[in-house]
Design a protein around this motif. Structure first.
Motif, PDB file in Angstrom:
ATOM      1  N   THR A  14      15.963  49.460 -18.133  1.00  0.00           N
ATOM      2  CA  THR A  14      16.440  48.538 -17.094  1.00  0.00           C
ATOM      3  C   THR A  14      15.745  48.821 -15.770  1.00  0.00           C
ATOM      4  O   THR A  14      15.691  47.969 -14.901  1.00  0.00           O
ATOM      5  N   THR A  15      15.200  50.009 -15.628  1.00  0.00           N
ATOM      6  CA  THR A  15      14.492  50.363 -14.392  1.00  0.00           C
ATOM      7  C   THR A  15      13.081  49.808 -14.427  1.00  0.00           C
ATOM      8  O   THR A  15      12.384  49.924 -15.431  1.00  0.00           O
ATOM      9  N   ARG A  16      12.683  49.191 -13.355  1.00  0.00           N
ATOM     10  CA  ARG A  16      11.299  48.745 -13.202  1.00  0.00           C
ATOM     11  C   ARG A  16      10.675  49.536 -12.048  1.00  0.00           C
ATOM     12  O   ARG A  16      11.296  49.690 -11.002  1.00  0.00           O
ATOM     13  N   ILE A  17       9.459  49.969 -12.269  1.00  0.00           N
ATOM     14  CA  ILE A  17       8.760  50.739 -11.232  1.00  0.00           C
ATOM     15  C   ILE A  17       7.902  49.772 -10.430  1.00  0.00           C
ATOM     16  O   ILE A  17       6.970  49.172 -10.966  1.00  0.00           O
ATOM     17  N   ARG A  18       8.224  49.620  -9.176  1.00  0.00           N
ATOM     18  CA  ARG A  18       7.500  48.647  -8.361  1.00  0.00           C
ATOM     19  C   ARG A  18       6.133  49.175  -7.941  1.00  0.00           C
ATOM     20  O   ARG A  18       5.897  50.390  -7.939  1.00  0.00           O
ATOM     21  N   GLU A  19       5.265  48.242  -7.587  1.00  0.00           N
ATOM     22  CA  GLU A  19       3.947  48.624  -7.057  1.00  0.00           C
ATOM     23  C   GLU A  19       4.125  48.930  -5.578  1.00  0.00           C
ATOM     24  O   GLU A  19       4.788  48.180  -4.863  1.00  0.00           O
ATOM     25  N   SER A  20       3.562  50.030  -5.165  1.00  0.00           N
ATOM     26  CA  SER A  20       3.761  50.422  -3.771  1.00  0.00           C
ATOM     27  C   SER A  20       2.569  51.224  -3.289  1.00  0.00           C
ATOM     28  O   SER A  20       1.972  52.000  -4.046  1.00  0.00           O
ATOM     29  N   ILE A  21       2.260  51.039  -2.024  1.00  0.00           N
ATOM     30  CA  ILE A  21       1.160  51.793  -1.423  1.00  0.00           C
ATOM     31  C   ILE A  21       1.524  53.271  -1.280  1.00  0.00           C
ATOM     32  O   ILE A  21       0.667  54.132  -1.130  1.00  0.00           O
ATOM     33  N   ARG A  22       2.811  53.570  -1.383  1.00  0.00           N
ATOM     34  CA  ARG A  22       3.248  54.966  -1.275  1.00  0.00           C
ATOM     35  C   ARG A  22       2.705  55.806  -2.448  1.00  0.00           C
ATOM     36  O   ARG A  22       2.525  57.010  -2.301  1.00  0.00           O
ATOM     37  N   VAL A  23       2.485  55.161  -3.568  1.00  0.00           N
ATOM     38  CA  VAL A  23       2.001  55.913  -4.737  1.00  0.00           C
ATOM     39  C   VAL A  23       0.592  56.469  -4.487  1.00  0.00           C
ATOM     40  O   VAL A  23       0.374  57.679  -4.625  1.00  0.00           O
ATOM     41  N   PRO A  24      -0.386  55.625  -4.103  1.00  0.00           N
ATOM     42  CA  PRO A  24      -1.700  56.217  -3.804  1.00  0.00           C
ATOM     43  C   PRO A  24      -1.684  57.149  -2.607  1.00  0.00           C
ATOM     44  O   PRO A  24      -2.443  58.126  -2.557  1.00  0.00           O
ATOM     45  N   GLU A  25      -0.803  56.856  -1.645  1.00  0.00           N
ATOM     46  CA  GLU A  25      -0.715  57.770  -0.495  1.00  0.00           C
ATOM     47  C   GLU A  25      -0.222  59.145  -0.942  1.00  0.00           C
ATOM     48  O   GLU A  25      -0.749  60.182  -0.514  1.00  0.00           O
ATOM     49  N   ALA A  26       0.787  59.129  -1.797  1.00  0.00           N
ATOM     50  CA  ALA A  26       1.306  60.403  -2.305  1.00  0.00           C
ATOM     51  C   ALA A  26       0.247  61.118  -3.134  1.00  0.00           C
ATOM     52  O   ALA A  26       0.109  62.337  -3.088  1.00  0.00           O
ATOM     53  N   TRP A  27      -0.508  60.322  -3.871  1.00  0.00           N
ATOM     54  CA  TRP A  27      -1.594  60.888  -4.680  1.00  0.00           C
ATOM     55  C   TRP A  27      -2.596  61.601  -3.792  1.00  0.00           C
ATOM     56  O   TRP A  27      -3.041  62.716  -4.095  1.00  0.00           O
ATOM     57  N   ALA A  28      -2.954  60.936  -2.691  1.00  0.00           N
ATOM     58  CA  ALA A  28      -3.924  61.532  -1.769  1.00  0.00           C
ATOM     59  C   ALA A  28      -3.382  62.832  -1.179  1.00  0.00           C
ATOM     60  O   ALA A  28      -4.144  63.759  -0.881  1.00  0.00           O
ATOM     61  N   ALA A  29      -2.064  62.897  -1.004  1.00  0.00           N
ATOM     62  CA  ALA A  29      -1.444  64.103  -0.455  1.00  0.00           C
ATOM     63  C   ALA A  29      -1.159  65.135  -1.534  1.00  0.00           C
ATOM     64  O   ALA A  29      -0.599  66.199  -1.233  1.00  0.00           O
ATOM     65  N   ARG A  30      -1.542  64.832  -2.778  1.00  0.00           N
ATOM     66  CA  ARG A  30      -1.290  65.724  -3.918  1.00  0.00           C
ATOM     67  C   ARG A  30       0.197  66.051  -4.042  1.00  0.00           C
ATOM     68  O   ARG A  30       0.591  67.208  -4.185  1.00  0.00           O
ATOM     69  N   MET A  31       0.997  65.024  -3.960  1.00  0.00           N
ATOM     70  CA  MET A  31       2.447  65.206  -4.070  1.00  0.00           C
ATOM     71  C   MET A  31       3.033  64.083  -4.917  1.00  0.00           C
ATOM     72  O   MET A  31       2.495  62.976  -4.937  1.00  0.00           O
ATOM     73  N   PRO A  32       4.148  64.344  -5.592  1.00  0.00           N
ATOM     74  CA  PRO A  32       4.880  63.242  -6.217  1.00  0.00           C
ATOM     75  C   PRO A  32       5.464  62.353  -5.125  1.00  0.00           C
ATOM     76  O   PRO A  32       5.785  62.828  -4.035  1.00  0.00           O
ATOM     77  N   VAL A  33       5.618  61.088  -5.430  1.00  0.00           N
ATOM     78  CA  VAL A  33       6.074  60.159  -4.394  1.00  0.00           C
ATOM     79  C   VAL A  33       7.519  60.460  -3.984  1.00  0.00           C
ATOM     80  O   VAL A  33       7.914  60.196  -2.855  1.00  0.00           O
ATOM     81  N   VAL A  34       8.299  61.031  -4.908  1.00  0.00           N
ATOM     82  CA  VAL A  34       9.681  61.354  -4.544  1.00  0.00           C
ATOM     83  C   VAL A  34       9.739  62.478  -3.510  1.00  0.00           C
ATOM     84  O   VAL A  34      10.739  62.624  -2.806  1.00  0.00           O
ATOM     85  N   ALA A  35       8.664  63.252  -3.415  1.00  0.00           N
ATOM     86  CA  ALA A  35       8.606  64.292  -2.390  1.00  0.00           C
ATOM     87  C   ALA A  35       7.851  63.786  -1.162  1.00  0.00           C
ATOM     88  O   ALA A  35       8.168  64.158  -0.029  1.00  0.00           O
ATOM     89  N   TYR A  36       6.877  62.930  -1.375  1.00  0.00           N
ATOM     90  CA  TYR A  36       6.058  62.440  -0.262  1.00  0.00           C
ATOM     91  C   TYR A  36       6.860  61.510   0.642  1.00  0.00           C
ATOM     92  O   TYR A  36       6.822  61.619   1.864  1.00  0.00           O
ATOM     93  N   ASP A  37       7.559  60.573   0.050  1.00  0.00           N
ATOM     94  CA  ASP A  37       8.391  59.657   0.830  1.00  0.00           C
ATOM     95  C   ASP A  37       9.695  59.441   0.081  1.00  0.00           C
ATOM     96  O   ASP A  37       9.848  58.454  -0.659  1.00  0.00           O
ATOM     97  N   PRO A  38      10.642  60.345   0.249  1.00  0.00           N
ATOM     98  CA  PRO A  38      11.871  60.281  -0.555  1.00  0.00           C
ATOM     99  C   PRO A  38      12.688  59.013  -0.335  1.00  0.00           C
ATOM    100  O   PRO A  38      13.494  58.645  -1.186  1.00  0.00           O
ATOM    101  N   THR A  39      12.486  58.342   0.809  1.00  0.00           N
ATOM    102  CA  THR A  39      13.305  57.162   1.094  1.00  0.00           C
ATOM    103  C   THR A  39      12.643  55.871   0.650  1.00  0.00           C
ATOM    104  O   THR A  39      13.224  54.799   0.824  1.00  0.00           O
ATOM    105  N   SER A  40      11.447  55.953   0.097  1.00  0.00           N
ATOM    106  CA  SER A  40      10.745  54.722  -0.283  1.00  0.00           C
ATOM    107  C   SER A  40      11.389  54.091  -1.514  1.00  0.00           C
ATOM    108  O   SER A  40      12.091  54.755  -2.291  1.00  0.00           O
ATOM    109  N   GLY A  41      11.124  52.797  -1.664  1.00  0.00           N
ATOM    110  CA  GLY A  41      11.702  52.082  -2.801  1.00  0.00           C
ATOM    111  C   GLY A  41      11.198  52.602  -4.133  1.00  0.00           C
ATOM    112  O   GLY A  41      11.959  52.733  -5.101  1.00  0.00           O
ATOM    113  N   VAL A  42       9.903  52.926  -4.188  1.00  0.00           N
ATOM    114  CA  VAL A  42       9.338  53.365  -5.462  1.00  0.00           C
ATOM    115  C   VAL A  42       9.881  54.744  -5.841  1.00  0.00           C
ATOM    116  O   VAL A  42      10.074  55.043  -7.033  1.00  0.00           O
ATOM    117  N   ALA A  43      10.182  55.567  -4.834  1.00  0.00           N
ATOM    118  CA  ALA A  43      10.818  56.868  -5.135  1.00  0.00           C
ATOM    119  C   ALA A  43      12.193  56.625  -5.740  1.00  0.00           C
ATOM    120  O   ALA A  43      12.598  57.311  -6.700  1.00  0.00           O
TER     121      ALA A  43
END
Lengths: 294, 273
Positions: free
Chosen positions: A228-257
């Motif tokens: 039932t969960t859908r993972i949205r497309e978000s710029i936070r994902v590549p940003e977190a990637w660039a920071a070498r972090m999971p997105v839930v740690a990079y931006d915990p308040t983002s929708g994709v997290a």
């Protein structure tokens, strides 16, 4: 016309997910035949979301590209690490802690690509046995597989008990789901009868009608296999990637997290999908003849 | 009895029941305990998976629109033969080349490029028709490559043109085993050097066609060059006047894959210069 789910060689009917009972190590392979479908993103962020819940998680990066290793800020392993795995059939020795709490990783190594060509079936056996022999210090072991059916992928699928298939909500990606499910069903009947669960995760969704149509098609074709969960497309994902972090740690308040946390919640507790009736093996409805026998 | 062994026993019982329903699947539960059996089963599974993957990549659409004429000019590569010893039967002709043996071994070691069967003429027509329909709809890169083992009719002979053509050796007609000896190894090289998803067909006794999916002109040129590099030492070792003619064509804008395929075949089908 492209081959779609309805062209599969067996009837798709309602399939149910079996929730493992009791506290145990859950082994999950994240596979997809298509590149760019979000395998590594799903592996890393699902693992991080589970670790955030206080569950010790081990990420096993079996993709020679080592993307999951990089995303967690770890360094690729040398050949020695996997020599140990081949020799002892143990992955625990190669596991290294990451800078995130309760999150461990078995780093990938470029040598895996060579091993794929030289060890052949021995690599499958080693990977399968190493996953089967993981100890219970971790609650989850998430295996990031290469984007094709290789000896490594078959070994991972032989060792795990659950499979997660991220599917990009794009027409190109949907056609690749049926072959993967079909191979998983075949693998269950020939190599791993303990494969208990398959879940399809719509990923990189957006607000377009096409994306919604793809999700509808997936839901109609695979019913309860689709989360039932859908993972949205978000710029936070590549940003977190660039920071070498999971997105839930990079931006915990983002929708994709939040999406990944919801996915972790759904994986820990499948919820309503199993409440519609008595749960049965997921493969029973995919292969009626097996259900009659089992 | 421990809980774990009970669980294993139940799993075996379920597998046995499933086996009773579908005996052709084999007993999966037995594979879990034996590494050798697991290895063999995994290799068999992977081989089957790759075969199924290749089969599923074949387009299933039928052409709904007539294809239009067009096509790019093919470029031919020719390696001519001279006097020498024939390649031994049963040895891949790629093994005879300078550096070709290394490339051939490396290629064979890549599991992802397991060769598929060579198609016949009818299957080739179907593949081309389907690909033409797909290309008409979606475009993309595709190239058709044709290869022919041909006789050289114009050679410099010691008779200075007298008593032609009786003086010209004709290995394909003199040797009844020639197709098996020369064309079959050529087919092996073609399919080993092509990707697993690229159909290879033997459209005539001495003629092959390869559909290079997702390959542009450069890709086709590189593939043709690899074939030439592998086959050239072998062709030069064949007694008589044997030539390997290779041509490729890509569909031009407004053209079709079928026209490109015909163009490539026509380019190698004529008499060698």
């Amino acid at each position: 016309m492209a081959r779609g789910p309805r062209d599969m060689p067996f009837a798709i009917r309602t399939a149910r997910i079996v929730q493992p009972r009791g506290r145990c190590l859950r082994t999950i392979a994240v596979i997809s035949r298509k590149g760019g479908s979000g395998k590594t993103t799903t592996s890393v962020n699902l693992a991080a979301a589970l670790a955030e819940r206080g569950e010790p998680v081990l990420v096993i990066d079996l993709d020679p590209q080592g993307s999951a290793t990089e995303a967690l800020g770890a360094r690729p392993a040398g050949r020695e690490a996997f020599d140990v795995m081949i020799g002892t059939r143990e992955l625990a020795r190669s596991a290294t802690p990451t800078r995130f709490r309760d999150l461990w990783v078995v780093p990938s190594s470029p040598w895996l690509a060579t091993a794929e060509q030289t060890l052949l079936g021995d690599l499958t056996v080693a990977v399968a046995r190493a996953i089967q022999r993981l100890d219970r210090r971790w609650a989850f072991a998430i295996v990031d597989c290469p984007p094709s059916m290789t000896y490594i992928s078959v070994g991972a699928l032989t060792g795990v008990r659950e499979v997660v298939i991220p599917v990009e909500t794009h027409a190109i990606a949907v056609t690749g789901v049926a072959p993967v499910i079909s191979e998983v069903v075949r693998l269950r009947t020939s190599l791993n009868p303990h494969l208990d669960s398959v879940q399809i995760v719509p990923s990189r969704t957006n607000r377009t009608r096409h994306s919604r149509a793809i999700i509808d098609e997936l839901t109609q074709s695979y019913r309860e296999l689709v989360t039932t969960t859908r993972i949205r497309e978000s710029i936070r994902v590549p940003e977190a990637w660039a920071a070498r972090m999971p997105v839930v740690a990079y931006d915990p308040t983002s929708g994709v997290a939040g999406d990944f946390r919801a996915l972790a919640r759904e994986i820990v507790d499948p919820g309503r999908a199993a409440d519609d009736g008595p749960a049965g093996p997921w493969w029973r409805d995919l292969l009626p003849a097996v259900g009659a026998g089992g | 009895m421990s809980r774990r062994s009970k669980s294993a026993r139940r799993a075996r019982a379920r597998a046995a029941a499933a086996l009773e329903a579908r005996p052709e699947w084999g007993d999966a539960s037995l594979l879990l305990d034996d590494d050798d059996q697991l290895k063999r089963a995994a290799e068999a599974f992977l081989a089957g998976a790759r075969e199924r993957e290749r089969a599923s990549e074949m387009p299933t659409a039928s052409p709904e629109r007539p294809v239009s004429a067009g096509g790019a000019d093919p470029v031919g590569i020719e390696a001519t033969g001279g006097d020498g010893e024939p390649a031994p039967i049963g040895v891949g002709i790629g093994d005879a080349g300078r550096g070709g043996d290394r490339r051939e071994r490396r290629h064979r070691a890549v599991p992802g490029t397991a060769p598929a069967a060579i198609l016949d003429g009818a299957a080739w027509d179907d593949v081309v028709r389907h690909e033409a329909a797909r290309w008409q709809r979606h475009g993309g890169s595709v190239a058709v490559l044709a290869v022919r083992l041909a006789r050289r009719r114009t050679t410099v002979s010691p008779t200075w043109g007298r008593n032609e053509p009786a003086a010209t050796a004709d290995p394909l007609s003199d040797d009844p085993q020639a197709p098996a000896r020369y064309a079959v190894p050529l087919g092996d090289v073609l399919r080993h050097r092509a990707r697993a998803s690229d159909p290879v067909a033997r459209v005539a006794e001495d003629q092959f066609s390869v559909l290079l999916l997702e390959a542009d002109e450069d890709g086709a040129s590189a593939y043709a060059e690899r074939i030439r590099a592998i086959c050239e030492p072998w062709v030069t070792a064949v007694p008589g006047d044997l030539a390997l003619r290779i041509a490729w064509a890509v569909p031009a804008l407004g053209g079709s894959v079928e026209v490109a395929a015909e163009h490539a075949l026509a380019s190698v089908g004529g008499p060698a210069s």
